[in-house]
Design an enzyme around this catalytic site. Sequence first.
Site, short mmCIF file in Angstrom:
data_model
loop_
_atom_site.label_atom_id
_atom_site.label_comp_id
_atom_site.label_asym_id
_atom_site.label_seq_id
_atom_site.Cartn_x
_atom_site.Cartn_y
_atom_site.Cartn_z
N ASP A 15 122.72 -10.98 44.54
CA ASP A 15 121.95 -10.95 43.24
C ASP A 15 120.71 -10.40 43.93
O ASP A 15 119.99 -11.28 44.36
CB ASP A 15 121.67 -11.98 42.38
CG ASP A 15 120.90 -11.73 41.29
OD1 ASP A 15 120.11 -10.75 40.99
OD2 ASP A 15 120.86 -12.63 40.14
N TYR A 110 113.31 0.63 31.67
CA TYR A 110 113.99 1.61 32.83
C TYR A 110 113.23 2.61 33.34
O TYR A 110 113.09 2.60 34.56
CB TYR A 110 115.42 1.95 32.28
CG TYR A 110 116.11 2.49 33.27
CD1 TYR A 110 116.76 1.74 34.34
CD2 TYR A 110 116.23 3.88 33.40
CE1 TYR A 110 117.38 2.44 35.24
CE2 TYR A 110 116.98 4.49 34.38
CZ TYR A 110 117.75 3.96 35.17
OH TYR A 110 118.53 4.48 36.40
N LYS A 114 111.75 2.72 37.25
CA LYS A 114 111.94 3.73 38.13
C LYS A 114 111.02 4.61 38.44
O LYS A 114 110.60 4.85 39.46
CB LYS A 114 113.11 4.69 37.55
CG LYS A 114 114.46 4.18 37.60
CD LYS A 114 115.08 3.56 38.80
CE LYS A 114 116.17 2.91 38.74
NZ LYS A 114 116.70 2.57 39.91
N VAL A 143 124.97 9.40 36.46
CA VAL A 143 126.26 9.38 37.08
C VAL A 143 127.07 8.37 36.29
O VAL A 143 126.73 7.40 35.87
CB VAL A 143 125.83 8.49 38.38
CG1 VAL A 143 127.29 8.27 39.22
CG2 VAL A 143 124.97 9.43 39.54
#
Length: 181
Positions: A15, A110, A114, A143
């Site tokens: 983790d 997110y 990023k 992806v």
Amino acid sequence: LSAKAKDNALIVVADASVPGEAGRVVAEVGDALGPVGILVNAIGTFGPRTPFVEADEAAWWRVMEVNVRAPAAFLRATLPAMVAAGRGHVVNLASRTAVWDDPAGPSSAYGTSKAALVRLGQAVAAEVAPTGVVVIALSPGLVRSNMTACRPGYASMGDAEFVTVDRTVDHVLALVSGAHD
């Protein structure tokens, strides 16, 4: 990646957001294969797909822990050996959401994470540039993965809308080959 690396790769499960795990993983890899010369920070979680003000605060910050803190910990654990060796490559897997909104809907955690990862990579790249260590961000495209399965409309998306894992691996291998330094 491990299939294309043949005998020069080791898969270690951890983790990555847990403090100390990066050091443990890097030590385990170092014991088995020698000093890490290539780091691919392919760590990520998507998090809340709700508007920022509606997102659960703990879940929002969890995305930062996974997508920024964990790659930073791996950078911290691997860079000293790379710098000492005078060479090394780091590829931080980023996302187009670092600079553009996700057309599938809200993803502030997110996208922010990023963007932070890209900026961290730029800052570290500048710091280690004189040492022969290369740090770069790669935004491979969408992806197909367990993580992207949470996207609205995922089930109806055709294969042409995705970048294959093999193509992403090929891009990473090209970047760490030194041919583009």
